[in-house]
Scaffold this motif. Sequence first.
Motif, PDB file in Angstrom:
ATOM      1  N   UNK A   1       0.633  -1.224  -0.175  1.00 41.99           N
ATOM      2  CA  UNK A   1      -0.033  -0.043  -0.063  1.00 41.99           C
ATOM      3  C   UNK A   1       1.014   1.265  -0.015  1.00 41.99           C
ATOM      4  N   UNK A   2       1.882   1.294   0.714  1.00 42.01           N
ATOM      5  CA  UNK A   2       3.030   2.439   0.763  1.00 42.01           C
ATOM      6  C   UNK A   2       3.562   2.624  -0.578  1.00 42.01           C
ATOM      7  N   UNK A   3       3.826   1.499  -1.287  1.00 44.37           N
ATOM      8  CA  UNK A   3       4.545   1.690  -2.647  1.00 44.37           C
ATOM      9  C   UNK A   3       3.467   2.064  -3.502  1.00 44.37           C
ATOM     10  N   UNK A   4       2.332   1.682  -3.629  1.00 38.93           N
ATOM     11  CA  UNK A   4       1.341   2.076  -4.702  1.00 38.93           C
ATOM     12  C   UNK A   4       0.817   3.917  -4.121  1.00 38.93           C
ATOM     13  N   UNK A   5       0.890   4.084  -2.781  1.00 35.67           N
ATOM     14  CA  UNK A   5       0.615   5.419  -2.664  1.00 35.67           C
ATOM     15  C   UNK A   5       1.910   6.296  -2.980  1.00 35.67           C
ATOM     16  N   UNK A   6       3.102   6.076  -2.611  1.00 32.54           N
ATOM     17  CA  UNK A   6       4.215   6.622  -3.252  1.00 32.54           C
ATOM     18  C   UNK A   6       4.231   6.558  -4.729  1.00 32.54           C
ATOM     19  N   UNK A   7       3.867   5.633  -5.530  1.00 30.53           N
ATOM     20  CA  UNK A   7       3.979   6.115  -7.039  1.00 30.53           C
ATOM     21  C   UNK A   7       2.972   6.941  -7.485  1.00 30.53           C
ATOM     22  N   UNK A   8       1.712   6.897  -6.922  1.00 27.96           N
ATOM     23  CA  UNK A   8       0.766   7.903  -7.265  1.00 27.96           C
ATOM     24  C   UNK A   8       1.193   9.135  -6.915  1.00 27.96           C
ATOM     25  N   UNK A   9       1.519   9.450  -5.773  1.00 25.20           N
ATOM     26  CA  UNK A   9       2.177  10.849  -5.353  1.00 25.20           C
ATOM     27  C   UNK A   9       3.458  11.219  -6.326  1.00 25.20           C
ATOM     28  N   UNK A  10       4.261  10.329  -6.799  1.00 23.72           N
ATOM     29  CA  UNK A  10       5.393  10.522  -7.497  1.00 23.72           C
ATOM     30  C   UNK A  10       4.960  10.997  -8.754  1.00 23.72           C
TER      31      UNK A  10
END
Length: 139
Positions: A58-67
């Motif tokens: 979930x963190x990786x997915x959120x980070x990718x969306x924010x990036x």
Amino acid sequence: MSAEIVQLVEQAGPYLTTAVSAYGVAVFTRAESAAVDATANLGRRLLQAVWRRRDEQGRAELEAAVQDAAEAPEDEDAAAAVRQQIKRALREDAELLAELARILPAAGETVNVTASGERSIAAKTIGTAVTGDHTTIQP
């Protein structure tokens, strides 16, 4: 999806967008910055609250969306992807909804600020206020 989640994400949207623009993906690790306005700092707090409660995926997915949103600030689809990640987190964690609701200002919250007297200033929040007859701004 509950109407409460939709309403909270809509209310949080401008704060999230401003935080992503100001901090980029560093939003997850940065502390509040006096140089960044209150809207961005509130968005930073919201994103960090969500990020802390997600698992590794979930963190990786959120980070990718924010990036993606940080790299393309005018792209509405990228901003929508961040909001979708927030909605997913809220559906999976009922306590997170209450936490974010406490962070967000009350809907329709009214703030009255009054300044009275010669050269007085007023603000809800203020970083630096410079007043006086002999004030100079250094380049």
